[in-house]
Design an enzyme around this catalytic site. Structure first.
Site, PDB file in Angstrom:
ATOM      1  CD  GLU A  86     -17.321  24.386   6.427  1.00  0.00           C
ATOM      2  OE1 GLU A  86     -18.024  23.527   6.980  1.00  0.00           O
ATOM      3  OE2 GLU A  86     -16.708  24.185   5.360  1.00  0.00           O
ATOM      4  CB  SER A 479      47.918  17.121  23.527  1.00  0.00           C
ATOM      5  OG  SER A 479      48.976  16.405  22.930  1.00  0.00           O
TER       6      SER A 479
END
Length: 856
Positions: A86, A479
């Site tokens: 770059e 229950s």
């Protein structure tokens, strides 16, 4: 000389004109140029991350994937790869590369090719933060001015660090750290030279050059990067030769999750979004720490998933996912079995098919390639072939319904055929046939002292459904409701020694013209029975008789103290059988009241939130239980405690009247409110220990928990009518856990299983129930979660006494054999009559009375 003078004048004029144009452009544009001072304190948009209590990553949320890194955390070779590609003169130019500009201009002038770039990394940074990508000369001029200004403001390393963290690299990855994770599933320090070159080549065109979308283009671009690195001397010829030959192996990877808690992570995400809004939640880099411990959470996930596989396998094999190619089964003359496969796939075609299939949790897609008498060979993703031995196949009798299974198989050819697409999973180092469970489950664990969620699993797979059964599934509790009903009974004159008739009920309903006949499950009746034993054995008809005795309104008002909404509680006697629908989290919160001595805590999952600079921006202050703080009582009609009639004086055996409830000694927001008396909580917790340990000659419904060898365990099973929902809730003073198993389709029943002769004596058979179906994952998780916690037996609260009673009548006794036992009572409620004297020939005044121990 005249010619030379003219040339000098022209050159100076052009130079002055150029400076004038540049200065004039700056004056013209300076008011439109953004301030680059913000770069000194730039905050990169980073996703929200959710962590466990011990710092393991649970999840990550945000559109942009970014892992911010310091320049010294980025491998030098990767930095060199980027610079070589770059901006090779990055450390030499002042922000604009004049040589690069001249070169690009020459190329344009000679060839007309505009593809030669001239932007430096500094210019790219200016564009990334402040400008658009529009191809206009005015943007390039702004970019140049900003680049000069950035170079004045920041050092070269600071510029490069910002660039490497900010650059877009495709697939929602921003910065090189995120790219390493997204494309290769690695930390950036673990990348190979080839992988670094691939990432360095992405800024030019990340959407088309990334290795997931186009491996061939990624390879070509990688080779250019490697060539540039070789040219400028960053790598040797040997490094270049090795990297250029490396294959392109890449696929999309998510964040490196190290703790599995996706349902809890979604709860966190929603809470953060609701508090801060989506923009901040997904971009400000919040680090959210939760209450779960990664190891315990992992155990909870594994326990739930394994239990669902166990349930699913004992109900039978439902067949393959699909047939990849047809195979006709035929019996040979010698009795063996073979398959006719006219359209069999090649290994390459099988591999291509498997590449399109997704794994689900621990289930691996596979295609059957060979079936022998007692084994099978399958191919899994990647082309690996594994063996399924008979131990991994013999469970697979054919599924008929949840109530019925076919006869156990005698050979693998009765189960599988070549061409079947199936699932397999590895268990204890061996591969076995498997299938995606149809039943669902949930498990949640709380710290009863402050409500911290220690583990939460909302289902088998978050990837299949994000429906969180811990918080969203309102299911009939069966229950599991009974301890709360018994708690109400203790407040209305009953004791654990009270005797009720465990006998069938036939109650005529004039409105419907039918009789209501609640039944026990199993349909067995013991006649007169003490409440402790009735709760431990989960006697339905006793619960019905208790509600009748206490009254439905009083019962509902008492249950509301545990945080249950009154509208969720049926206003009739079916409440005794668990017809109320609650979530596992609501039940666990209710059970925590018994575990902590009578206080209602608020469940929470977030402990603290840090920003992207590790500053604490939120820290949760839990509402804790404080036994010595006498916290504020809640309003009487909602969650007020009903105080005992009397309490024992700590310094004597005298009994004094109870003091009025404290009204405002401590702020309600600081400590959890007391909602039932400590005596009530103690008695119910003690009674629930009998569900585990039973009594002389009888077992409780949770007897399997004896294997944990902990006497501080209290628990209660739960099974609804037709076995549509199964539960187990239990606790110690340190941890409350609730487990649920059922179908998301509330009409489906869990059913029952017949004995499988292929399996050993450890198999589960018969009807599904809370003890068989919901207790196993509870037990596995509890064994791990409680392993480092010693047994804890809090002292009995003031006002609790223990006396020896006759097991049949609940009255006092002088017997010391197994016909008697010690029972706890709230002082003043203990029996005063004897069931029978030890020696009826002695005068009553000479008979020795059993000593009453007063616990303080």
């Amino acid at each position: 000389m005249s010619w030379l003078k003219k040339l000098v004048i022209i050159t100076l004029s052009c130079f002055i004109a150029g400076l004038t144009v540049i200065f004039g452009s700056y004056l013209y544009l300076k008011d439109d140029l953004p301030s680059v001072e913000t770069l000194k304190d730039v905050r990169l948009q980073t996703p929200m991350r959710v962590f466990s209590q011990d710092g393991e990553l649970i999840s990550q949320f945000g559109e942009k994937r970014r892992i911010p890194l310091k320049i010294n955390e980025i491998p030098p070779l990767l930095i060199q790869a980027v610079l070589a590609t770059e901006d090779a003169r990055f450390y030499e130019h002042p922000g604009i590369d004049v040589i690069g500009v001249f070169r690009a201009a020459t190329v344009v002038a000679t060839t007309g090719d505009y593809s030669q770039g001239a932007s430096t990394i500094t210019q790219q940074l200016a564009r990334l933060f402040f400008l658009s990508r529009e191809k206009k000369i005015i943007r390039k001029i702004k970019e140049a001015f900003l680049a000069f200004h950035i170079e004045e403001l920041l050092t070269k390393d600071e510029i490069l660090e910002l660039y490497l963290n900010r650059i877009e690299l495709g697939q929602r990855a921003f910065g090189v750290g995120a790219a390493a994770q997204v494309y290769f599933g690695k930390n950036i320090q673990d990348l190979t030279l080839s992988e670094m070159a691939i990432i360095a080549g992405l800024p030019q065109a990340p959407s088309v050059l990334n290795p997931v979308r186009s491996p061939s283009r990624a390879r070509a671009r990688r080779n250019i990067v490697l060539g540039r690195m070789l040219t400028v001397g960053y790598i040797t010829q040997q490094q270049y030769d090795e990297a250029i030959q490396a294959p392109i192996v890449s696929k999309l990877h998510g964040a490196q999750i190290t703790a599995s808690a996706p349902y809890l992570a979604e709860m966190v995400r929603k809470e953060i979004v609701d508090t801060y809004g989506e923009d901040e939640a997904y971009s400000k880099g919040f680090q959210v720490f939760t209450t779960v411990h990664s190891a315990q959470q992992t155990t909870a996930v594994q326990a739930l998933q394994q239990n669902l596989h166990n349930y699913d396998e004992r109900h039978g094999f439902r067949g393959p996912v699909a047939m990849v190619w047809p195979a006709t089964r035929q019996e040979n003359a010698d009795g063996s079995v073979s398959f006719v496969e006219d359209k069999r796939f090649s290994d390459e075609a099988i591999l291509a098919y498997l590449d399109q299939q997704d794994a689900i949790e621990k289930l691996t897609p596979a295609v059957v390639t060979l079936v022998e008498n007692r084994s099978a060979e399958v191919m899994i993703a990647g082309g690996r072939k594994v063996q399924l031995g008979w131990d991994g196949l013999k469970w697979a009798r054919t599924f008929i319904s949840h109530e019925r299974q076919a006869n156990p198989p005698k050979s693998a050819t009765q189960i599988l055929a070549p061409g079947m697409h199936i699932y397999v999973r590895e268990q204890q180092g061996e591969w076995r046939l498997s299938q995606l469970p149809q039943a669902s489950s949930a498990l949640v664990a709380l710290d009863p002292t402050d409500g911290a969620v220690r583990a939460l699993v909302g289902g088998y797979s978050f990837g299949l459904t994000q429906f969180n059964r811990v918080t969203q599934a309102n299911r009939q509790v069966g229950s599991n409701i009974k301890p709360f009903i018994y708690s109400a009974a203790l407040e209305h004159g009953y004791t654990l020694a009270s005797v009720l008739n465990d006998a069938p009920i036939h109650e005529w309903d004039a409105g419907s013209g039918t009789a209501w006949r609640p039944k026990n499950s199993p349909d067995v009746y013991d006649g007169p029975i003490r409440l402790r034993e009735a709760l431990a054995k989960s006697k339905n008809v006793v619960s019905v008789r208790l509600i009748s005795g206490v009254g439905i309104d009083h019962t509902i008002n008492h249950l509301a103290k545990f945080g249950f909404h009154k509208n969720d509680l049926p206003r009739n006697q079916t409440l005794a059988l668990g017809s109320a629908s609650l979530t596992p989290l609501e039940l666990a919160t209710g059970y925590a009241v018994f575990a902590n001595g009578g206080y209602l805590v608020k469940p929470y999952v977030i402990t603290k939130i840090l920003d992207d600079q590790n500053n604490v921006i939120f820290e949760h202050q839990p509402i804790k239980v404080c036994q010595d703080c006498q916290p504020t009582l809640a309003p009487t009609d909602v969650v007020a405690a009903e105080q005992p009639a009397a309490v024992a004086d700590a310094d004597s055996t005298q009994v004094s009247e109870a003091e009025p409830a404290a009204i405002e000694t401590t702020p309600a927001e600081t400590f959890a409110p007391r909602v039932i008396s400590p005596q009530n909580a103690f008695l119910i917790a003690e009674a629930m220990k009998s569900a585990v340990w039973g009594g002389d000659g009888w077992d409780g419904t949770a007897k399997n928990l004896k294997a944990l060898k902990r006497r501080d365990l209290s628990g209660k099973t739960g099974t609804t009518n037709d076995v549509k929902d199964t539960w187990f809730s239990g606790f110690t003073p340190d941890l409350v856990i609730t487990s649920w198993v059922g179908f998301d389709d509330a009409e489906s029943v869990l059913g029952k299983t017949a004995w499988n002769n292929n399996l050993g004596v450890e198999q589960v058979s018969g009807g599904e129930s809370g003890a068989r179906t919901a207790l196993p994952p509870w037990q596995i998780y509890a064994a791990a979660a409680l392993a480092d916690l010693p047994e804890k037996f809090p002292p009995a609260p003031v006002g609790i006494v223990s006396v020896r009673i006759d097991n049949k009548t609940g009255l006092l006794t002088q017997a010391t054999d197994n016909s008697s036992s010690f029972e706890f009572f709230q002082q003043g409620t203990e029996p005063t009559q004897y069931a029978s004297p030890n020696n009826p020939d002695l005068p009553e005044h000479q008979q020795k009375q059993e000593e009453i121990d007063i616990f303080r």
